[in-house]
Design a protein around this motif. Structure first.
Motif, PDB file in Angstrom:
ATOM      1  N   GLY A   7       0.808  -1.216   0.000  1.00 31.42           N
ATOM      2  CA  GLY A   7       0.000   0.000   0.000  1.00 31.42           C
ATOM      3  C   GLY A   7       0.839   1.262   0.000  1.00 31.42           C
ATOM      4  N   PRO A   8       0.176   2.432   0.020  1.00 26.11           N
ATOM      5  CA  PRO A   8       0.880   3.718  -0.043  1.00 26.11           C
ATOM      6  C   PRO A   8       1.297   4.219   1.338  1.00 26.11           C
ATOM      7  N   TYR A   9       2.070   3.400   2.057  1.00 25.31           N
ATOM      8  CA  TYR A   9       2.439   3.738   3.431  1.00 25.31           C
ATOM      9  C   TYR A   9       3.940   3.976   3.557  1.00 25.31           C
ATOM     10  N   LEU A  10       4.289   4.995   4.321  1.00 26.24           N
ATOM     11  CA  LEU A  10       5.695   5.298   4.573  1.00 26.24           C
ATOM     12  C   LEU A  10       6.319   4.133   5.337  1.00 26.24           C
ATOM     13  N   ASN A  11       7.476   3.706   4.854  1.00 22.69           N
ATOM     14  CA  ASN A  11       8.205   2.625   5.497  1.00 22.69           C
ATOM     15  C   ASN A  11       9.664   2.723   5.077  1.00 22.69           C
ATOM     16  N   PRO A  12      10.599   2.689   6.014  1.00 21.63           N
ATOM     17  CA  PRO A  12      12.019   2.781   5.654  1.00 21.63           C
ATOM     18  C   PRO A  12      12.440   1.646   4.725  1.00 21.63           C
ATOM     19  N   HIS A  13      13.204   1.975   3.694  1.00 25.34           N
ATOM     20  CA  HIS A  13      13.608   0.954   2.730  1.00 25.34           C
ATOM     21  C   HIS A  13      14.731   0.060   3.227  1.00 25.34           C
ATOM     22  N   PHE A  42      24.051   4.333   1.001  1.00 26.62           N
ATOM     23  CA  PHE A  42      24.548   5.711   0.975  1.00 26.62           C
ATOM     24  C   PHE A  42      23.537   6.586   0.230  1.00 26.62           C
ATOM     25  N   TYR A  43      22.284   6.214   0.284  1.00 29.41           N
ATOM     26  CA  TYR A  43      21.197   6.985  -0.311  1.00 29.41           C
ATOM     27  C   TYR A  43      19.934   6.716   0.500  1.00 29.41           C
ATOM     28  N   GLY A  44      18.949   7.565   0.313  1.00 29.27           N
ATOM     29  CA  GLY A  44      17.670   7.369   0.974  1.00 29.27           C
ATOM     30  C   GLY A  44      16.555   7.257  -0.035  1.00 29.27           C
ATOM     31  N   ARG A  45      15.432   6.733   0.427  1.00 30.41           N
ATOM     32  CA  ARG A  45      14.204   6.685  -0.372  1.00 30.41           C
ATOM     33  C   ARG A  45      13.271   7.735   0.186  1.00 30.41           C
ATOM     34  N   SER A  46      12.707   8.545  -0.702  1.00 31.22           N
ATOM     35  CA  SER A  46      11.865   9.651  -0.249  1.00 31.22           C
ATOM     36  C   SER A  46      10.461   9.556  -0.832  1.00 31.22           C
ATOM     37  N   PHE A  47       9.554  10.222  -0.137  1.00 27.43           N
ATOM     38  CA  PHE A  47       8.154  10.252  -0.545  1.00 27.43           C
ATOM     39  C   PHE A  47       7.580  11.624  -0.253  1.00 27.43           C
ATOM     40  N   THR A  48       6.539  11.985  -0.976  1.00 26.62           N
ATOM     41  CA  THR A  48       5.745  13.171  -0.674  1.00 26.62           C
ATOM     42  C   THR A  48       4.583  12.686   0.178  1.00 26.62           C
ATOM     43  N   ASN A 109       6.541  18.647   3.213  1.00 32.28           N
ATOM     44  CA  ASN A 109       5.877  17.386   2.885  1.00 32.28           C
ATOM     45  C   ASN A 109       6.798  16.317   2.291  1.00 32.28           C
ATOM     46  N   GLN A 110       8.106  16.504   2.397  1.00 29.98           N
ATOM     47  CA  GLN A 110       9.052  15.519   1.872  1.00 29.98           C
ATOM     48  C   GLN A 110       9.598  14.676   3.021  1.00 29.98           C
ATOM     49  N   TRP A 111       9.590  13.372   2.840  1.00 27.91           N
ATOM     50  CA  TRP A 111       9.988  12.415   3.870  1.00 27.91           C
ATOM     51  C   TRP A 111      11.048  11.492   3.295  1.00 27.91           C
ATOM     52  N   VAL A 112      12.124  11.281   4.032  1.00 27.90           N
ATOM     53  CA  VAL A 112      13.191  10.400   3.555  1.00 27.90           C
ATOM     54  C   VAL A 112      13.733   9.603   4.740  1.00 27.90           C
ATOM     55  N   THR A 113      14.111   8.354   4.485  1.00 29.92           N
ATOM     56  CA  THR A 113      14.859   7.580   5.470  1.00 29.92           C
ATOM     57  C   THR A 113      16.196   7.218   4.842  1.00 29.92           C
ATOM     58  N   TYR A 114      17.218   7.157   5.693  1.00 29.85           N
ATOM     59  CA  TYR A 114      18.569   6.960   5.190  1.00 29.85           C
ATOM     60  C   TYR A 114      19.452   6.392   6.287  1.00 29.85           C
ATOM     61  N   ASP A 115      20.639   5.957   5.915  1.00 28.71           N
ATOM     62  CA  ASP A 115      21.642   5.459   6.857  1.00 28.71           C
ATOM     63  C   ASP A 115      22.723   6.513   7.040  1.00 28.71           C
ATOM     64  N   ASP A 116      23.276   6.563   8.261  1.00 27.68           N
ATOM     65  CA  ASP A 116      24.389   7.466   8.557  1.00 27.68           C
ATOM     66  C   ASP A 116      25.243   6.837   9.651  1.00 27.68           C
ATOM     67  N   GLU A 117      26.130   7.608  10.248  1.00 26.38           N
ATOM     68  CA  GLU A 117      27.060   7.089  11.248  1.00 26.38           C
ATOM     69  C   GLU A 117      26.348   6.321  12.362  1.00 26.38           C
TER      70      GLU A 117
END
Length: 191
Positions: A7-13, A42-48, A109-117
């Motif tokens: 579905g159209p739900y925010l979820n970290p990739h 080294f990148y994130g997935r984003s959604f509106t 309204n922009q949402w992103v999940t990503y990896d960092d230190e």
């Protein structure tokens, strides 16, 4: 969108809880732990997001995230672009510890999940606790010019890293800058 399974739900990739479920399939098929390598991004997935008042995992999204100036792809934000967004907007990442990712909301309204230190350390500790064969990253070209994420990843993995420097014996070191937004196919020269 329209996928009946998620579905159209925010979820970290790169959600660690989903990785654990995936590894369960690997273990049930007899694959040995030391043959498995855990990846980080080294990148994130984003959604509106559909509703700027609901920006956590499980909230709905309206579409993929806005294209960024380097990646030029809907829903893909390179870590170097995440740093640029943070500088431009003042947005900060929030650690989602169970998922072992950072979440960031920017431009309303922009949402992103990503990896960092912080998440590299959580993932490296997790890999060590299972006795996995190692860690890998996709993709080193998404780092900053000063290797911020490569250095953090090496630290989390307990690996030494060496910066290239000019030698003391007078040997001339010539470096060719790698434009952050220039990509090639294998064996294809850009110079």
């Amino acid at each position: 969108m329209g996928n009946k399974w998620v579905g159209p739900y925010l979820n970290p990739h790169t959600n660690l809880t989903e990785i654990e479920s995936g590894l369960d399939l690997v273990w049930r098929n007899g694959v040995k732990e030391d043959k498995v390598v855990l990846g980080v991004a080294f990148y994130g997935r984003s959604f509106t997001v559909s509703n700027p008042g609901c920006t956590g995992p499980g909230c709905e999204y309206a579409s993929g995230g806005n294209k960024q100036p380097c990646s030029h792809e809907t829903s893909v934000v390179l870590n170097s672009e995440i740093i640029d967004i943070q500088k431009r907007t003042g947005a900060k990442g929030v650690l989602l510890e169970d998922a072992a990712v950072k979440q960031m909301v920017y431009d309303t309204n922009q949402w992103v999940t990503y990896d960092d230190e912080d998440t590299f350390k959580l993932r490296a500790d997790y890999a060590r606790s299972l006795g996995l064969g190692g860690l890998m990253v996709w993709a080193v070209s998404h780092d900053t010019k000063d290797a911020t994420f490569n250095i953090a990843f090496a630290k989390a993995a307990n690996r030494k890293y060496q910066a290239i420097a000019q030698t003391d014996d007078g040997t001339e070191v010539i470096t060719t800058p790698n434009p952050q937004c220039k990509w090639t196919n294998c064996l294809e020269s850009t110079y």
